[in-house]
Design a protein around this motif. Structure first.
Motif, PDB file in Angstrom:
ATOM      1  N   PRO A   1       0.419  -1.133  -0.082  1.00  0.00           N
ATOM      2  CA  PRO A   1      -0.739  -0.040   0.097  1.00  0.00           C
ATOM      3  C   PRO A   1       1.278   1.078  -0.611  1.00  0.00           C
ATOM      4  O   PRO A   1       1.628   0.858   0.498  1.00  0.00           O
ATOM      5  CB  PRO A   1      -1.250   0.242   1.384  1.00  0.00           C
ATOM      6  N   GLY A   2       0.613   2.652  -0.268  1.00  0.00           N
ATOM      7  CA  GLY A   2       0.820   3.345  -0.368  1.00  0.00           C
ATOM      8  C   GLY A   2       0.652   4.771  -1.513  1.00  0.00           C
ATOM      9  O   GLY A   2      -0.655   4.471  -1.208  1.00  0.00           O
ATOM     10  N   LEU A   3       1.529   5.617  -1.090  1.00  0.00           N
ATOM     11  CA  LEU A   3       0.783   6.785  -2.793  1.00  0.00           C
ATOM     12  C   LEU A   3       1.097   6.722  -3.815  1.00  0.00           C
ATOM     13  O   LEU A   3       2.604   6.394  -3.424  1.00  0.00           O
ATOM     14  CB  LEU A   3       1.127   8.229  -1.631  1.00  0.00           C
ATOM     15  N   GLY A   4       0.711   6.321  -4.898  1.00  0.00           N
ATOM     16  CA  GLY A   4       0.539   6.175  -6.272  1.00  0.00           C
ATOM     17  C   GLY A   4       1.724   7.806  -6.594  1.00  0.00           C
ATOM     18  O   GLY A   4       2.487   8.298  -6.544  1.00  0.00           O
ATOM     19  N   HIS A   5       0.710   8.967  -6.228  1.00  0.00           N
ATOM     20  CA  HIS A   5       0.560  10.543  -6.653  1.00  0.00           C
ATOM     21  C   HIS A   5      -0.268  10.673  -6.693  1.00  0.00           C
ATOM     22  O   HIS A   5      -1.540  10.696  -6.096  1.00  0.00           O
ATOM     23  CB  HIS A   5       1.020  10.109  -8.004  1.00  0.00           C
ATOM     24  N   MET A   6       0.071  11.896  -5.856  1.00  0.00           N
ATOM     25  CA  MET A   6      -1.561  13.451  -5.605  1.00  0.00           C
ATOM     26  C   MET A   6      -1.220  14.105  -6.646  1.00  0.00           C
ATOM     27  O   MET A   6      -0.102  14.833  -7.250  1.00  0.00           O
ATOM     28  CB  MET A   6      -0.687  14.226  -4.471  1.00  0.00           C
ATOM     29  N   ALA A   7      -2.204  14.519  -7.206  1.00  0.00           N
ATOM     30  CA  ALA A   7      -2.460  15.038  -8.418  1.00  0.00           C
ATOM     31  C   ALA A   7      -3.189  17.056  -8.125  1.00  0.00           C
ATOM     32  O   ALA A   7      -4.121  16.883  -7.618  1.00  0.00           O
ATOM     33  CB  ALA A   7      -2.986  14.937  -9.523  1.00  0.00           C
ATOM     34  N   TRP A   8      -2.800  18.153  -8.274  1.00  0.00           N
ATOM     35  CA  TRP A   8      -2.946  19.398  -8.232  1.00  0.00           C
ATOM     36  C   TRP A   8      -3.537  19.752  -9.555  1.00  0.00           C
ATOM     37  O   TRP A   8      -2.911  20.159 -10.562  1.00  0.00           O
ATOM     38  CB  TRP A   8      -2.152  20.491  -7.651  1.00  0.00           C
ATOM     39  N   ARG A   9      -5.481  20.175 -10.178  1.00  0.00           N
ATOM     40  CA  ARG A   9      -5.454  20.887 -11.027  1.00  0.00           C
ATOM     41  C   ARG A   9      -4.922  22.151 -10.615  1.00  0.00           C
ATOM     42  O   ARG A   9      -5.452  23.172  -9.712  1.00  0.00           O
ATOM     43  CB  ARG A   9      -6.883  21.113 -11.081  1.00  0.00           C
ATOM     44  N   THR A  10      -5.017  22.773 -12.300  1.00  0.00           N
ATOM     45  CA  THR A  10      -4.817  24.571 -11.674  1.00  0.00           C
ATOM     46  C   THR A  10      -5.588  25.577 -12.573  1.00  0.00           C
ATOM     47  O   THR A  10      -6.713  24.818 -12.704  1.00  0.00           O
ATOM     48  CB  THR A  10      -2.932  25.006 -13.233  1.00  0.00           C
ATOM     49  N   THR A  11      -5.841  26.569 -12.207  1.00  0.00           N
ATOM     50  CA  THR A  11      -6.893  27.814 -12.560  1.00  0.00           C
ATOM     51  C   THR A  11      -7.194  27.667 -13.918  1.00  0.00           C
ATOM     52  O   THR A  11      -8.464  28.170 -13.881  1.00  0.00           O
ATOM     53  CB  THR A  11      -6.856  29.143 -11.775  1.00  0.00           C
ATOM     54  N   SER A  12      -6.020  27.261 -14.531  1.00  0.00           N
ATOM     55  CA  SER A  12      -6.138  27.669 -16.237  1.00  0.00           C
ATOM     56  C   SER A  12      -5.086  27.070 -17.126  1.00  0.00           C
ATOM     57  O   SER A  12      -3.924  26.326 -16.416  1.00  0.00           O
ATOM     58  CB  SER A  12      -6.295  29.245 -17.087  1.00  0.00           C
ATOM     59  N   PRO A  13      -4.987  27.305 -17.938  1.00  0.00           N
ATOM     60  CA  PRO A  13      -4.213  26.887 -18.988  1.00  0.00           C
ATOM     61  C   PRO A  13      -3.044  26.991 -19.143  1.00  0.00           C
ATOM     62  O   PRO A  13      -1.804  26.465 -18.768  1.00  0.00           O
ATOM     63  CB  PRO A  13      -4.546  26.143 -20.072  1.00  0.00           C
ATOM     64  N   GLN A  14      -3.089  28.786 -18.470  1.00  0.00           N
ATOM     65  CA  GLN A  14      -1.556  29.277 -18.571  1.00  0.00           C
ATOM     66  C   GLN A  14      -1.503  29.316 -18.036  1.00  0.00           C
ATOM     67  O   GLN A  14      -0.325  29.103 -17.136  1.00  0.00           O
ATOM     68  CB  GLN A  14      -2.145  30.871 -18.892  1.00  0.00           C
ATOM     69  N   ALA A  15      -2.149  28.809 -16.063  1.00  0.00           N
ATOM     70  CA  ALA A  15      -1.700  28.320 -15.374  1.00  0.00           C
ATOM     71  C   ALA A  15      -0.209  27.164 -14.912  1.00  0.00           C
ATOM     72  O   ALA A  15       0.244  27.300 -13.748  1.00  0.00           O
ATOM     73  CB  ALA A  15      -2.433  28.923 -14.477  1.00  0.00           C
ATOM     74  N   LEU A  16      -0.606  26.375 -15.893  1.00  0.00           N
ATOM     75  CA  LEU A  16       0.027  24.887 -15.891  1.00  0.00           C
ATOM     76  C   LEU A  16       1.366  25.172 -15.919  1.00  0.00           C
ATOM     77  O   LEU A  16       2.065  24.860 -15.455  1.00  0.00           O
ATOM     78  CB  LEU A  16      -0.802  24.368 -16.695  1.00  0.00           C
ATOM     79  N   GLN A  17       1.629  25.805 -17.177  1.00  0.00           N
ATOM     80  CA  GLN A  17       3.090  26.008 -17.184  1.00  0.00           C
ATOM     81  C   GLN A  17       3.796  26.876 -16.717  1.00  0.00           C
ATOM     82  O   GLN A  17       5.370  27.089 -16.290  1.00  0.00           O
ATOM     83  CB  GLN A  17       3.282  27.186 -18.701  1.00  0.00           C
ATOM     84  N   ARG A  18       3.689  27.859 -15.801  1.00  0.00           N
ATOM     85  CA  ARG A  18       4.022  28.764 -14.580  1.00  0.00           C
ATOM     86  C   ARG A  18       4.226  27.731 -13.711  1.00  0.00           C
ATOM     87  O   ARG A  18       5.914  28.136 -13.754  1.00  0.00           O
ATOM     88  CB  ARG A  18       2.974  29.569 -14.066  1.00  0.00           C
ATOM     89  N   PRO A  19       3.508  26.711 -13.186  1.00  0.00           N
ATOM     90  CA  PRO A  19       4.376  25.908 -12.147  1.00  0.00           C
ATOM     91  C   PRO A  19       5.709  24.913 -12.301  1.00  0.00           C
ATOM     92  O   PRO A  19       6.466  24.412 -11.827  1.00  0.00           O
ATOM     93  CB  PRO A  19       3.772  25.583 -11.087  1.00  0.00           C
ATOM     94  N   VAL A  20       5.126  24.635 -13.584  1.00  0.00           N
ATOM     95  CA  VAL A  20       6.442  23.830 -14.767  1.00  0.00           C
ATOM     96  C   VAL A  20       7.641  24.452 -14.525  1.00  0.00           C
ATOM     97  O   VAL A  20       8.539  23.979 -14.489  1.00  0.00           O
ATOM     98  CB  VAL A  20       5.562  23.655 -15.920  1.00  0.00           C
ATOM     99  N   ASP A  21       7.622  26.258 -15.000  1.00  0.00           N
ATOM    100  CA  ASP A  21       8.517  26.631 -15.149  1.00  0.00           C
ATOM    101  C   ASP A  21       9.442  26.646 -13.665  1.00  0.00           C
ATOM    102  O   ASP A  21      10.486  27.314 -13.937  1.00  0.00           O
ATOM    103  CB  ASP A  21       8.436  28.004 -15.613  1.00  0.00           C
ATOM    104  N   ALA A  22       9.115  27.074 -13.051  1.00  0.00           N
ATOM    105  CA  ALA A  22       8.906  27.627 -11.865  1.00  0.00           C
ATOM    106  C   ALA A  22       9.820  25.869 -11.074  1.00  0.00           C
ATOM    107  O   ALA A  22      10.734  26.246 -10.280  1.00  0.00           O
ATOM    108  CB  ALA A  22       7.866  27.312 -10.230  1.00  0.00           C
ATOM    109  N   LEU A  23       8.669  25.140 -11.544  1.00  0.00           N
ATOM    110  CA  LEU A  23      10.039  23.480 -10.824  1.00  0.00           C
ATOM    111  C   LEU A  23      11.099  23.418 -11.870  1.00  0.00           C
ATOM    112  O   LEU A  23      12.217  22.564 -11.043  1.00  0.00           O
ATOM    113  CB  LEU A  23       8.556  22.426 -11.419  1.00  0.00           C
ATOM    114  N   GLU A  24      11.617  23.657 -13.352  1.00  0.00           N
ATOM    115  CA  GLU A  24      12.969  23.300 -13.704  1.00  0.00           C
ATOM    116  C   GLU A  24      13.640  24.667 -13.425  1.00  0.00           C
ATOM    117  O   GLU A  24      14.696  23.908 -13.457  1.00  0.00           O
ATOM    118  CB  GLU A  24      12.197  23.769 -15.784  1.00  0.00           C
TER     119      GLU A  24
END
Length: 320
Positions: free
Chosen positions: A65-88
């Protein structure tokens, strides 16, 4: 005060791993009160009656047992790219994948503490089939309760070796807001409660006491009232699932709760209430101990298993 980031909107879905897919699926359907919406050879997808999306939980068959993954939905398609940029920009080596049942393209990465996370935007909304349409059009489906009648996915609690570092990571890359923290006098931070919008928490971080990482403490779905939590406790007992902890009230978050262990071994919670935070300049509340030395708001004793059990079990996590 740094400029707040509102790119992440909610905890969208979670994947739990289970060594007994059939028993876990039966528990989440018949006892916890979710609804199955799809399945493959090694996975079952479910949703709660008031989740507005097609699925909020994936159960995946595996050894432990355990966690496979947890998923966070963004507020918009544009908002999806900003955290990706911050992570990278931070040197996180994530990867895109095409999505899964109920959601589109997602960027998957490992956060501090070893848990797999992903961010995504495109999601399939739930459409009630003929005969299941709600009487109230602002509900997702007709409410015919069964089992504990979990209403919607609410929050997740994971164990991390360094709470302060993991908390800072979530704040700086995904825009989480620190709401409360537990820092014993003269010691390191051992707990943090963070949210993306106005809730008491979408994510809780608890210090990992063992030399491992990536473990799950619990996943929580919400119900609408205190009486629904009490009813859930009765349902758990009636349907053969012992209550581990509660019903009682948390000191931090002020949520009312009951916890059980599902047949696969993962801890799950039924939760309601919790403070809502509307101030844009909220100052995180720092606790140095439990309220007046009590483990919960009203003094309900905390069982030893609540501090000792997490998934995967320690012996399994050390094998990885």
């Amino acid at each position: 005060m740094s400029e707040p980031i509102y790119d992440v909107a909610q905890l969208g879905h979670v994947e739990l791993l289970t060594p007994d897919l059939e028993a876990s699926a039966r528990f989440f359907t018949d006892t916890y009160g979710l609804f199955p919406v799809g399945e493959t050879k090694d996975a079952v997808y479910l949703r709660a009656w008031n989740d507005d999306v097609l699925t909020s939980l994936r159960l995946t068959a595996t050894t432990h047992p355990g966690l496979g993954h947890m998923a966070w939905r963004t507020t918009s398609p544009q908002a999806l790219q900003r955290p990706v940029d911050a992570l990278e920009a931070r040197g996180i080596e994530g990867e895109w994948h095409d999505g899964d049942l109920g959601h589109g393209a997602a960027y998957r990465f490992a956060g501090i503490g070893g848990h797999v996370q992903e961010v995504y935007f495109e999601t399939e909304k739930y459409v009630a089939p003929p005969g299941e349409e709600p009487y109230l059009p602002n509900q997702a489906q007709r409410f015919i309760p069964h089992g504990a009648a979990a209403a919607h996915i609410d929050h997740i609690n994971v164990l991390v070796p360094d709470v302060a570092a993991a908390s800072a990571f979530q704040q700086e890359t995904l825009g989480f807001k620190l709401r409360e923290r537990l820092t014993p006098a003269g010691g390191d931070e051992v707990g943090a409660w963070l949210s993306v919008m106005t809730k008491a928490h979408d994510l809780a971080l608890t210090r990992e006491p063992s030399p491992t990482e990536g473990r799950l403490h619990h996943l929580a779905y919400a119900v609408e009232s205190h009486m629904d939590v009490i009813r859930a406790a009765d349902m758990f007992l009636q349907l053969g699932t012992p209550v581990e902890f509660g019903p009682a009230k948390h000191s931090r978050t002020q949520g009312f709760f009951v916890y059980v262990i599902e047949p696969g071994g993962n801890r799950v919670e039924i939760f309601t209430d919790g403070i809502h935070i509307f101030q844009p300049d909220w100052e995180p509340v720092t606790w140095t101990t439990e309220a007046d030395g009590r483990g919960t708001a009203w003094g309900t004793p905390v069982p030893a298993t609540f501090h000792s059990w997490a998934t995967p079990p320690l012996e399994a996590s050390l094998e990885v």
